[in-house]
Structures are given as C-alpha cells and as structure tokens.
Design a protein around this motif. Structure first.
Motif, PDB file in Angstrom:
ATOM      1  N   ILE A 228       0.846  -1.216  -0.139  1.00  0.00           N
ATOM      2  CA  ILE A 228       0.157  -0.130  -0.160  1.00  0.00           C
ATOM      3  C   ILE A 228       0.760   1.131  -0.209  1.00  0.00           C
ATOM      4  O   ILE A 228       1.821   1.223   0.279  1.00  0.00           O
TER       5      ILE A 228
ATOM      6  N   THR B   7      -0.657  -7.567  -4.791  1.00  0.00           N
ATOM      7  CA  THR B   7      -1.142  -6.651  -4.709  1.00  0.00           C
ATOM      8  C   THR B   7      -0.578  -5.221  -4.846  1.00  0.00           C
ATOM      9  O   THR B   7       0.269  -4.939  -3.654  1.00  0.00           O
TER      10      THR B   7
ATOM     11  N   LEU C 141      -1.638  -1.086  -4.062  1.00  0.00           N
ATOM     12  CA  LEU C 141      -3.147  -0.114  -4.036  1.00  0.00           C
ATOM     13  C   LEU C 141      -2.004   1.337  -3.879  1.00  0.00           C
ATOM     14  O   LEU C 141      -1.797   1.022  -2.980  1.00  0.00           O
TER      15      LEU C 141
ATOM     16  N   PHE D 119      -4.604  -1.346  -7.869  1.00  0.00           N
ATOM     17  CA  PHE D 119      -5.524  -0.966  -7.028  1.00  0.00           C
ATOM     18  C   PHE D 119      -5.139   0.249  -7.379  1.00  0.00           C
ATOM     19  O   PHE D 119      -4.276   0.896  -7.065  1.00  0.00           O
ATOM     20  N   THR D 120      -6.116   1.749  -7.669  1.00  0.00           N
ATOM     21  CA  THR D 120      -5.605   2.846  -7.656  1.00  0.00           C
ATOM     22  C   THR D 120      -6.831   3.247  -6.427  1.00  0.00           C
ATOM     23  O   THR D 120      -8.040   3.271  -7.477  1.00  0.00           O
TER      24      THR D 120
ATOM     25  N   PHE E 224     -10.985   3.053   0.967  1.00  0.00           N
ATOM     26  CA  PHE E 224      -9.717   2.348   1.108  1.00  0.00           C
ATOM     27  C   PHE E 224     -10.163   0.874   1.004  1.00  0.00           C
ATOM     28  O   PHE E 224      -9.604  -0.540   0.723  1.00  0.00           O
TER      29      PHE E 224
ATOM     30  N   VAL F 144     -12.079  -1.229  -1.457  1.00  0.00           N
ATOM     31  CA  VAL F 144     -10.993  -1.673  -2.275  1.00  0.00           C
ATOM     32  C   VAL F 144     -10.343  -2.670  -2.023  1.00  0.00           C
ATOM     33  O   VAL F 144      -9.460  -3.201  -2.845  1.00  0.00           O
ATOM     34  N   LEU F 145      -8.952  -2.512  -0.582  1.00  0.00           N
ATOM     35  CA  LEU F 145      -9.050  -3.613  -0.521  1.00  0.00           C
ATOM     36  C   LEU F 145      -9.531  -5.177  -0.083  1.00  0.00           C
ATOM     37  O   LEU F 145      -9.519  -5.872  -0.490  1.00  0.00           O
TER      38      LEU F 145
ATOM     39  N   ALA G  34      -9.968  -6.710  -3.887  1.00  0.00           N
ATOM     40  CA  ALA G  34      -7.696  -6.571  -3.626  1.00  0.00           C
ATOM     41  C   ALA G  34      -7.232  -8.013  -3.247  1.00  0.00           C
ATOM     42  O   ALA G  34      -7.083  -9.289  -3.875  1.00  0.00           O
TER      43      ALA G  34
ATOM     44  N   ARG H  49      -9.993  -0.647 -11.802  1.00  0.00           N
ATOM     45  CA  ARG H  49     -10.071  -0.871 -10.720  1.00  0.00           C
ATOM     46  C   ARG H  49      -9.204   0.471 -10.573  1.00  0.00           C
ATOM     47  O   ARG H  49      -8.708   0.468  -9.731  1.00  0.00           O
TER      48      ARG H  49
END
Length: 328
Positions: free
Chosen positions: A72, A102, A104, A162-163, A219, A222-223, A226, A241
């Motif tokens: 992250i 992943t 982020l 992922f953004t 966040f 989104v996590l 993910a 994403r």
C-alpha cells in the motif's frame, strides 16, 4: 498469514489507514517503511513492524514488496523511483512463482485538473472512473507519470493493481503520528506569509473535497476487492480498478474564505477579506486554485460507499487549529 507492506504510514492519510487496517484485519502482518526514529515507537504501538528507510531506499523497498502479499503506497503519488522499486519487488515475487501480489496505490484528482480554465466552465468535461475515461490518462498529466506506469504494470499481469484517487482531503486524522491536511496547511501558510486571505481570479473554479473519515472506508472497500484475488492474477482490467474518491465539488472562493475567516477569528489575520493574488506568487498551489478538477466517483459508489462526514465548512476550524499548533 497475509503480509502487508505500507509506505507512508507516518503520514496524514497513511497513519489513519494503518489504524483502520489493524482494526478490520487484526491478524494480518503489517510492516511499515519509516524514515525517522522518532516515529518508530508510535508505529509499533499501532501494530506494525518498522523497517527504517526513506523513499530513496530502493533495495529495501523492493525486498519488502517482494515479501508482501499487499503493498500500500500512501506516501508519494509522484515518485517514479519509489513506484519502480515497489514494482520491481512485486515482479520478482511473480518471477519466483510466489504468487501475484497486489499494489494499492494512492493518486489524486489533480490528475484531472484543467489548467486552461481561468474561471469555471459548466460545460467542461466531468471525469468519471469508467474504463473509457481512465484509458485517457497520460504521463503528461499531473500524477500521470506514476498512474500510467501502474496501470501498464497491471496490464502485464505480474501484479494486481488498484488505485484510489482522492480529491482534496480535509479533517483531523487519528494516525499514530500527528499530521495536518496537506492542502489546508499550504493554504494557511500562504495566507500567514502574505498576511491576508488569498484568491486567484474570481474564485469560481472548482475542486472536489473529501473528509478523511469518509476516505478511509474507500480504502477498506477497495482492499476487500483486492483480497478476492488470493495471489492470482485478476481477469479484470486494471482500468476498472481505479477508484475516484470525492464527496462534493466546491468553488475555491468559498473554501478560501472559510480558511481566511478561521484565521481572522484566531487573530492571525487583520481581516477575513480575500485579496487578489497572482498565481505565480503561490507557486504550485497557484496552479491548483486557478484551475478546476471536475470528477464524479461512480465505481466506489457502486460498492455501496456513501459519504457521511461533515464537509469542509464543518471541519475548517479544527483543520486550521491543527496547522497553527504544528507551527508553534
């Protein structure tokens, strides 16, 4: 056990995010890159193992990224070297058949900024986070050099990217290391230095704003997405994403007047009046407040996110107080 490597855990956004992550996923193993020894104890108390280093320590960052399931980055959205170091580690992880990690990443809606708009134009493009719109991003846009790099890495398939792309963040955070809202801090500093409220043009240009307490849940949502990947390359496009996070659009005159009024009430300015100020005097922030960034968050709202926290007018007093306290 899921391993999470966080870059930026001592920051205004990263600190509260670490606290929220530890609360929601207490069994995850957290490691944080921390530059200053003075912050070690606070980060450890928040539940993360400390690895000392700066954004320039590319080998450390690459090694930690390779070992992590999730990286992250809430530290710097424009640091190409930092991003390449993270991607190098995640690519090594994949090459060694250790699974697909992943990333982020945190961007910012200034990427959508229209600097040609000297005053608000209601007919201007409103960006969304549709795949069609995100494919229009280019390296020449602010933040674009890093965002496009990450999107391309996601296309290669060795990392699930992922953004989260927040608008201007306000409100007092609850991170382990006390920090202030960056944009508010800079605008306060400019007003204190110039000894008056500032405005560029007629102040009609608009930017999005979001309370930090509304942003942290973005966040986490989104996590959650993910984590569904489970170290396997996702079939979905990285361009689907990318999540804009913004609660409301506000004109700059209103927002600057809120800050000037708060400073005046605290005896920091002789008047709350806004004075015309050349954009060049304000440096980078002159570009920001003389431009508009128009966007509409669709993807995160599709996951059930609804902003609930006070808008800037409801947090400005606390925001300004925290900046002034930091300056003492």
């Amino acid at each position: 056990m899921t391993k999470v490597f966080i870059v930026g855990a001592t920051g205004y956004l990263g600190g509260p995010l670490l606290v929220a992550l530890k609360k929601k996923y207490p069994d995850f193993e957290y490691t944080a890159l921390v530059r200053s020894e003075s912050s070690f104890e606070a980060i450890r108390a928040a539940g993360a193992t400390v690895v000392q280093g700066s954004f320039a320590d590319v080998e450390t960052i690459s090694q930690q990224s390779e070992q992590a399931d999730i990286v992250i980055n809430v530290g710097n959205c424009d640091d190409v070297g930092l991003t390449l170091a993270i991607l190098k580690g995640l690519k090594a992880k994949h090459t060694k058949s250790l699974g697909v990690g992943t990333l982020l990443h945190t961007s910012g809606t200034a990427i959508f900024m229209d600097e040609k708009m000297t005053k608000f134009d209601p007919n201007s493009k409103v960006w969304t986070d549709s795949e069609e719109n995100i494919r229009l991003l280019t390296p020449s846009m602010l933040h674009g050099q890093v965002d496009v790099l990450i999107l391309k890495a996601g296309e290669e398939g060795y990392v699930n990217t992922f953004t989260v792309c927040p608008s201007i963040v306000h409100g007092v955070g609850d991170g382990p290391v006390a920090r202030t809202a960056h944009v508010v801090k800079e605008l306060v500093n400019h007003m204190l230095k110039l000894k008056h409220g500032i405005i560029v043009g007629d102040g009609s240009n608009r930017f999005g704003w979001i309370n930090i307490k509304d942003l942290i849940p973005v966040f986490l949502l989104v996590l959650d997405r993910a984590l569904e990947a489970k170290s396997v390359a996702l079939a979905s496009s990285p361009y689907t994403r990318f999540f804009i996070a913004s609660s409301v659009q506000k004109d700059w005159k209103t927002m600057l007047a809120c800050i000037a009024e708060a400073l005046y009430r605290r005896g920091q300015l002789e008047s709350a009046e806004l004075q015309e100020t050349p954009a060049e005097v304000l440096g980078f922030f002159g570009r920001i407040i003389s431009s508009s960034s128009l966007e509409r968050p669709e993807r995160i709202k599709g996951l059930g996110w609804v902003p609930k926290e006070p808008e800037f007018e409801g947090t400005v007093a606390d925001d300004v107080d925290t900046v002034l306290a930091e300056l003492k």
